[in-house]
Structures are given as C-alpha cells and as structure tokens.
Write a protein that holds these residues in place. Structure first.
Motif, PDB file in Angstrom:
ATOM      1  N   LEU A   1       0.827  -1.207   0.000  1.00 47.25           N
ATOM      2  CA  LEU A   1       0.000   0.000   0.000  1.00 47.25           C
ATOM      3  C   LEU A   1       0.861   1.257   0.000  1.00 47.25           C
ATOM      4  O   LEU A   1       0.539   2.247  -0.667  1.00 47.25           O
ATOM      5  CB  LEU A   1      -0.924   0.007   1.221  1.00 47.25           C
ATOM      6  CG  LEU A   1      -2.108  -0.971   1.176  1.00 47.25           C
ATOM      7  CD1 LEU A   1      -2.776  -1.049   2.540  1.00 47.25           C
ATOM      8  CD2 LEU A   1      -3.114  -0.548   0.111  1.00 47.25           C
TER       9      LEU A   1
ATOM     10  N   MET B   1      -3.996   5.554  -0.117  1.00 45.27           N
ATOM     11  CA  MET B   1      -3.193   4.430   0.366  1.00 45.27           C
ATOM     12  C   MET B   1      -2.795   4.643   1.833  1.00 45.27           C
ATOM     13  O   MET B   1      -2.820   3.704   2.636  1.00 45.27           O
ATOM     14  CB  MET B   1      -1.944   4.250  -0.497  1.00 45.27           C
ATOM     15  CG  MET B   1      -2.238   3.995  -1.960  1.00 45.27           C
ATOM     16  SD  MET B   1      -3.111   2.431  -2.247  1.00 45.27           S
ATOM     17  CE  MET B   1      -2.686   2.135  -3.965  1.00 45.27           C
TER      18      MET B   1
ATOM     19  N   ASP C   1      -4.438   6.320   4.042  1.00 43.92           N
ATOM     20  CA  ASP C   1      -5.633   6.084   4.867  1.00 43.92           C
ATOM     21  C   ASP C   1      -5.928   4.597   4.993  1.00 43.92           C
ATOM     22  O   ASP C   1      -6.353   4.119   6.056  1.00 43.92           O
ATOM     23  CB  ASP C   1      -6.838   6.806   4.261  1.00 43.92           C
ATOM     24  CG  ASP C   1      -6.708   8.316   4.338  1.00 43.92           C
ATOM     25  OD1 ASP C   1      -5.859   8.804   5.116  1.00 43.92           O
ATOM     26  OD2 ASP C   1      -7.454   9.012   3.617  1.00 43.92           O
ATOM     27  N   ALA C   2      -5.681   3.843   3.921  1.00 47.53           N
ATOM     28  CA  ALA C   2      -5.910   2.399   3.972  1.00 47.53           C
ATOM     29  C   ALA C   2      -4.978   1.733   4.984  1.00 47.53           C
ATOM     30  O   ALA C   2      -5.386   0.819   5.724  1.00 47.53           O
ATOM     31  CB  ALA C   2      -5.712   1.795   2.585  1.00 47.53           C
TER      32      ALA C   2
ATOM     33  N   HIS D   1      -6.309   2.531   8.465  1.00 43.48           N
ATOM     34  CA  HIS D   1      -7.500   1.721   8.754  1.00 43.48           C
ATOM     35  C   HIS D   1      -7.097   0.294   9.096  1.00 43.48           C
ATOM     36  O   HIS D   1      -7.621  -0.308  10.044  1.00 43.48           O
ATOM     37  CB  HIS D   1      -8.465   1.730   7.559  1.00 43.48           C
ATOM     38  CG  HIS D   1      -9.300   2.969   7.457  1.00 43.48           C
ATOM     39  ND1 HIS D   1     -10.203   3.325   8.427  1.00 43.48           N
ATOM     40  CD2 HIS D   1      -9.371   3.928   6.496  1.00 43.48           C
ATOM     41  CE1 HIS D   1     -10.800   4.465   8.068  1.00 43.48           C
ATOM     42  NE2 HIS D   1     -10.306   4.853   6.904  1.00 43.48           N
ATOM     43  N   LEU D   2      -6.166  -0.237   8.333  1.00 37.50           N
ATOM     44  CA  LEU D   2      -5.713  -1.601   8.580  1.00 37.50           C
ATOM     45  C   LEU D   2      -5.053  -1.708   9.951  1.00 37.50           C
ATOM     46  O   LEU D   2      -5.306  -2.664  10.701  1.00 37.50           O
ATOM     47  CB  LEU D   2      -4.733  -2.029   7.477  1.00 37.50           C
ATOM     48  CG  LEU D   2      -4.184  -3.455   7.576  1.00 37.50           C
ATOM     49  CD1 LEU D   2      -5.309  -4.474   7.490  1.00 37.50           C
ATOM     50  CD2 LEU D   2      -3.147  -3.700   6.485  1.00 37.50           C
TER      51      LEU D   2
END
Length: 261
Positions: A170, A220, A222-223, A226-227
């Motif tokens: 990511l 990416m 933010d992903a 979140h993960l």
C-alpha cells in the motif's frame, strides 16, 4: 546469465517510485544510520583494498560508509536519478573511489569473480527475481569473498507476514516481498552461497516520515491507518503500532561467502 524478460515493467514502477525521491533517501536517518554499519565496516576492514559492489545502492549510504576502506566501490542501482545523487554526494565528500553503474540486480554487467565484497541493504524486497539476483551476486563475487544482505524481514508467522506485505505494498507499489529468515536461508543456499551467520535487529519507523519519503497517495495512507486500527491486538503488539501509526519491524543482517572450488 539467465533470461530477464518481463523485468521492464517492474523496473519502470521502481524508477517511478524512487527516482523523484532520491534526495529524500540521501537525508533519511533510517537509511543513513544503523548498527549494521559497524559490523559491515569491521568485516570489510579485514580485507586488503577490496573492490566492493553496493548492489541496489539507493542513495549510496553503504558506499559512503565503506569508501575509506575500499580500492573501488561500484554503486549499482536501477534508478539513474538515484545514481546522480550518489555521484554528486561522492564528489562533495571527496570519495574519488566511488563510481556509479545503472542496471538491474538480476543481470549484472560485471565479469565473474570480480568483487571482494557484495553488499545489498534495503534493496532485495524490490527485486523481481530474488533467486536470480542472488545467483548473479555469487557469480561476480570472488571465491572466499564477503556477501552481506540487509533488509526488512518478514515473520515466519503467516498472520504477521500478511500484515507486513500488505502495508508495504500500500505504501509502495514497487514492493515485491519482504522475505522471512527461512526464505533467505533457502534462497542464499540455492544460489550457491554459503551462509555464515545472520542476526535480527528491530527497526522503528516513524509513520509520517515513512509515508512522506515515498509520497504515498492519501488513499493508500488512509488504507494503512484503517488496517492498523482494524487488525487484532496480537498484530498491533507484534509491530508495536502507536496511535500515530508509527511501528517497529524486524531487520535481517545475513552474512555469506562463496566457497573456493
């Protein structure tokens, strides 16, 4: 040398990701510092006037660390813009024994048995074919020579491995794989090198600096956040994930040699 068909597309991704950030990697404390440098310096100092290949040199930190010991250092990288930064910095620092060569790790433009030392630091996780690159490293290393491979290390546990590979991809679409110690041992052996020792270090990564260095798009970034929040507590504990996203991962320092025939 083996066929490297198909490397062009991946090479373009790597250059796109890293070329524009070459100066950022030169000033990166993660890349400029590390206790592994003391080990490397001590071991290379045992070799009289060695010829050194800095394989996947990035912004040249290994080359600069070893310049006072070597007769010649070849700083080798895929990215022309990285190599331009290395060349300029070498001149500024008075290192006349460093020269730059552009190319991929899987096809080295050097003669057999031509280097006393082959060192790669924070590069192997970008190689499209790590087995082929390691065979090439062995080919150009002199019998009895020193090989050092230093990189972020994956976990032997699938859960932790999956998390690390995901956040790496990511952040950086040129990422291929962080290898676990067992994978390194297998591939080094298959390449015909003899592993002499290995050790683990812990590497703390400041999230914002880690993201900015790669210019990771917000979606990416933010992903990843979140993960980090959604994974189980055992993953958060294993990577020591802080509220700001900073985390700790493993590094592997592996030493090998090429036996005399």
């Amino acid at each position: 040398m083996s066929d490297v068909t198909g490397h062009g597309d991946h090479s373009a991704v790597v250059e796109r990701q890293f070329g524009g950030q070459a100066a950022a990697y030169l000033s990166s404390q993660v890349h400029a510092q590390g206790e592994e440098f003391a080990q490397l310096h001590e071991r290379v100092a045992r070799i009289d006037a060695p010829r050194v290949l800095d394989l996947g040199c990035g912004s040249g930190h290994v080359s600069f660390q070893l310049a006072d010991l070597a007769a010649e250092i070849v700083a080798y990288d895929l990215s022309p813009r990285m190599l331009a930064v290395v060349g300029e910095a070498a001149i500024e620092r008075g290192f006349n024994n460093i020269r730059t060569v552009q190319g991929i790790a899987e096809s080295l433009p050097f003669a057999d048995d031509s280097f006393d030392v082959v060192c790669s630091r924070f590069s192997a996780h970008h190689w499209r074919d790590v087995g082929l690159a390691l065979r090439e490293a062995r080919r150009v290393l002199k019998p009895g020579g020193l090989a050092a491979f230093i990189d972020v290390s994956a976990s032997e546990q699938p859960l932790f491995d999956s998390f690390l590979q995901t956040v790496e991809m990511l952040r950086d679409t040129s990422h291929v794989r962080d290898y676990a110690p067992s994978e390194w041992a297998q591939r080094v052996g298959e390449a015909g090198l003899v592993m002499t020792s290995s050790s683990r270090q812990r590497l703390r990564l400041d999230f914002e600096t880690w993201i900015e260095r790669m210019r990771t798009p917000d979606v990416m970034r933010d992903a990843i956040r979140h993960l980090q929040r959604d994974v189980g507590q055992e993953v958060r504990d294993a990577f020591e994930i802080s509220d700001d996203g900073s985390f700790t991962t493993d590094m592997l320092v592996l030493w090998a040699t090429k036996e005399h025939v």
